[in-house]
Motif scaffolding. Structure first.
Motif, mmCIF file in Angstrom:
data_model
loop_
_atom_site.group_PDB
_atom_site.id
_atom_site.type_symbol
_atom_site.label_atom_id
_atom_site.label_comp_id
_atom_site.label_asym_id
_atom_site.label_seq_id
_atom_site.Cartn_x
_atom_site.Cartn_y
_atom_site.Cartn_z
ATOM 1 N N LEU A 35 0.939 -1.182 0.020
ATOM 2 C CA LEU A 35 0.040 -0.014 0.042
ATOM 3 C C LEU A 35 0.934 1.160 0.082
ATOM 4 C CD1 LEU A 35 -2.999 1.256 0.278
ATOM 5 C CD2 LEU A 35 -2.699 0.971 2.746
ATOM 6 N N PHE A 36 0.792 2.163 -1.075
ATOM 7 C CA PHE A 36 1.576 3.157 -1.219
ATOM 8 C C PHE A 36 0.538 4.414 -0.953
ATOM 9 C CE2 PHE A 36 4.781 1.962 -4.642
ATOM 10 C CZ PHE A 36 5.593 1.236 -3.421
ATOM 11 N N ASP A 37 0.935 5.486 0.088
ATOM 12 C CA ASP A 37 0.416 6.731 0.305
ATOM 13 C C ASP A 37 1.275 7.571 -0.614
ATOM 14 O OD1 ASP A 37 -0.007 9.269 1.512
ATOM 15 O OD2 ASP A 37 -0.936 8.435 3.157
ATOM 16 N N VAL A 38 0.443 8.177 -1.562
ATOM 17 C CA VAL A 38 1.155 9.019 -2.629
ATOM 18 C C VAL A 38 0.994 10.541 -2.258
ATOM 19 C CG1 VAL A 38 0.932 7.305 -4.187
ATOM 20 C CG2 VAL A 38 -0.755 9.075 -4.015
ATOM 21 N N ARG A 39 0.667 10.969 -1.075
ATOM 22 C CA ARG A 39 0.301 12.273 -0.830
ATOM 23 C C ARG A 39 1.793 12.881 -0.379
ATOM 24 N NH1 ARG A 39 -3.038 12.432 4.087
ATOM 25 N NH2 ARG A 39 -1.675 10.469 4.326
ATOM 26 N N ASN A 40 1.924 13.973 -0.028
ATOM 27 C CA ASN A 40 3.116 14.750 0.363
ATOM 28 C C ASN A 40 3.556 14.077 1.820
ATOM 29 O OD1 ASN A 40 2.362 16.629 2.554
ATOM 30 N ND2 ASN A 40 1.656 17.973 0.745
ATOM 31 N N GLN A 41 4.884 14.404 2.102
ATOM 32 C CA GLN A 41 5.367 13.919 3.355
ATOM 33 C C GLN A 41 4.688 14.417 4.574
ATOM 34 O OE1 GLN A 41 9.682 13.649 3.556
ATOM 35 N NE2 GLN A 41 9.508 13.284 5.564
ATOM 36 N N ASP A 42 4.302 16.005 4.498
ATOM 37 C CA ASP A 42 3.889 16.560 5.700
ATOM 38 C C ASP A 42 2.239 15.874 5.787
ATOM 39 O OD1 ASP A 42 5.720 18.123 6.228
ATOM 40 O OD2 ASP A 42 4.817 19.860 5.192
ATOM 41 N N GLU A 43 1.698 15.537 4.797
ATOM 42 C CA GLU A 43 0.274 14.903 4.852
ATOM 43 C C GLU A 43 0.380 13.493 5.559
ATOM 44 O OE1 GLU A 43 -2.341 17.091 1.283
ATOM 45 O OE2 GLU A 43 -0.636 15.453 0.696
ATOM 46 N N GLN A 68 2.691 12.404 7.128
ATOM 47 C CA GLN A 68 3.222 12.414 8.578
ATOM 48 C C GLN A 68 2.075 12.775 9.647
ATOM 49 O OE1 GLN A 68 6.784 14.578 8.629
ATOM 50 N NE2 GLN A 68 8.115 12.789 8.597
ATOM 51 N N GLY A 69 0.991 13.544 9.056
ATOM 52 C CA GLY A 69 -0.074 13.819 9.848
ATOM 53 C C GLY A 69 -1.027 12.704 10.116
ATOM 54 N N GLY A 70 -0.898 11.915 9.295
ATOM 55 C CA GLY A 70 -1.721 10.626 9.493
ATOM 56 C C GLY A 70 -2.069 10.118 8.414
ATOM 57 N N HIS A 71 -1.817 8.514 8.329
ATOM 58 C CA HIS A 71 -1.649 7.731 7.252
ATOM 59 C C HIS A 71 -2.398 6.333 7.607
ATOM 60 C CE1 HIS A 71 2.082 7.037 9.055
ATOM 61 N NE2 HIS A 71 1.988 5.657 8.720
ATOM 62 N N ILE A 72 -2.579 5.580 6.638
ATOM 63 C CA ILE A 72 -3.312 4.218 6.908
ATOM 64 C C ILE A 72 -2.061 3.283 7.518
ATOM 65 C CG2 ILE A 72 -4.152 2.332 5.738
ATOM 66 C CD1 ILE A 72 -5.482 4.068 3.733
ATOM 67 N N GLY A 73 -2.411 2.572 8.612
ATOM 68 C CA GLY A 73 -1.041 1.778 9.247
ATOM 69 C C GLY A 73 -0.853 0.737 8.004
ATOM 70 N N GLY A 74 0.231 0.469 7.958
ATOM 71 C CA GLY A 74 0.871 -0.411 6.860
ATOM 72 C C GLY A 74 1.282 0.233 5.663
ATOM 73 N N ALA A 75 1.039 1.518 5.298
ATOM 74 C CA ALA A 75 1.143 2.111 4.047
ATOM 75 C C ALA A 75 2.519 2.587 4.289
ATOM 76 C CB ALA A 75 0.201 3.422 4.060
ATOM 77 N N ILE A 76 3.303 2.623 2.950
ATOM 78 C CA ILE A 76 4.516 3.174 2.498
ATOM 79 C C ILE A 76 4.279 4.700 1.957
ATOM 80 C CG2 ILE A 76 6.554 2.813 1.461
ATOM 81 C CD1 ILE A 76 6.080 -0.295 2.054
ATOM 82 N N HIS A 77 5.096 5.425 2.465
ATOM 83 C CA HIS A 77 5.124 6.893 1.624
ATOM 84 C C HIS A 77 5.805 6.636 0.674
ATOM 85 C CE1 HIS A 77 6.186 10.982 1.260
ATOM 86 N NE2 HIS A 77 4.884 11.068 0.876
ATOM 87 N N MET A 78 5.118 7.023 -0.591
ATOM 88 C CA MET A 78 5.937 6.911 -2.006
ATOM 89 C C MET A 78 5.142 7.964 -2.911
ATOM 90 S SD MET A 78 8.484 5.406 -3.902
ATOM 91 C CE MET A 78 9.015 4.039 -3.371
ATOM 92 N N VAL A 102 5.481 7.316 12.721
ATOM 93 C CA VAL A 102 6.440 7.615 11.454
ATOM 94 C C VAL A 102 7.886 6.686 11.599
ATOM 95 C CG1 VAL A 102 7.658 8.919 9.847
ATOM 96 C CG2 VAL A 102 5.469 9.456 10.809
ATOM 97 N N ASP A 103 7.682 5.661 11.109
ATOM 98 C CA ASP A 103 8.896 4.861 11.001
ATOM 99 C C ASP A 103 9.723 5.197 9.762
ATOM 100 O OD1 ASP A 103 10.919 2.581 10.393
ATOM 101 O OD2 ASP A 103 9.438 1.069 10.652
ATOM 102 N N PRO A 104 11.057 5.599 10.076
ATOM 103 C CA PRO A 104 11.795 6.176 8.815
ATOM 104 C C PRO A 104 11.750 5.409 7.740
ATOM 105 C CG PRO A 104 13.087 6.622 10.850
ATOM 106 C CD PRO A 104 11.835 5.576 11.095
ATOM 107 N N SER A 105 11.836 3.990 7.856
ATOM 108 C CA SER A 105 11.629 3.139 6.904
ATOM 109 C C SER A 105 10.425 3.192 5.832
ATOM 110 C CB SER A 105 12.033 1.668 7.315
ATOM 111 O OG SER A 105 10.891 1.152 7.976
#
Length: 139
Positions: free
Chosen positions: A47-55, A57-67, A133-136
């Motif tokens: 699962l990729f969260d494609v929003r910007n980094q601030d969004e 870090q403000g809250g995302h779906i558990g298990g999602a990777i920021h990309m 936020v896990d940096p990985s």
């Protein structure tokens, strides 16, 4: 006879409608199905969260990777087997970021689906976001 915009164009045949709606599931999924997959354990997709980094870090779906889509390049995706299914989401129905990210992944030859509704849909279903936020998981 009274007419309106709904009746101006005849509905497709049942067979055509079935084919159209069934094929849409090859391209999209929804918040309920993603939540259910994570509830069952290994969802079988990334699962990729494609929003910007601030969004993110403000809250995302558990298990999602920021990309973000600009970082979706073959070398970054090489850590995933070629047949890995990616599910992408963005802010919500008012945002086309997930669609654009899906196009990038498809151009790279990767299987991909868009999670309809994005964060807005996720919250509408009553599902929680995580702010840990896990940096990985930020790429």
């Amino acid at each position: 006879m009274t007419t309106n915009a709904v009746l101006e164009v005849a509905a497709a045949t049942s067979a055509d409608a079935f084919q159209r709606f069934a094929s849409s599931l090859q391209y999209e999924t929804d918040c309920w199905d993603v939540h259910e997959a994570f509830t069952l354990g290994d969802p079988g997709f990334v699962l990729f969260d494609v929003r910007n980094q601030d969004e993110f870090q403000g809250g995302h779906i558990g298990g999602a990777i920021h990309m973000m889509r600009g970082k979706m390049i073959a070398s970054k995706l090489a850590v995933y087997p070629a047949n890995t299914l990616f599910v992408v989401y963005c802010a919500g129905p008012h945002c086309n970021g997930a669609t654009k990210a899906a196009m990038v992944l498809a151009k790279l030859g990767r299987p991909v689906k868009v999670m309809l509704g994005g964060i807005t849909g996720w919250l509408d279903q009553g599902y929680p976001l995580t702010k840990s936020v896990d940096p990985s998981i930020i790429r």
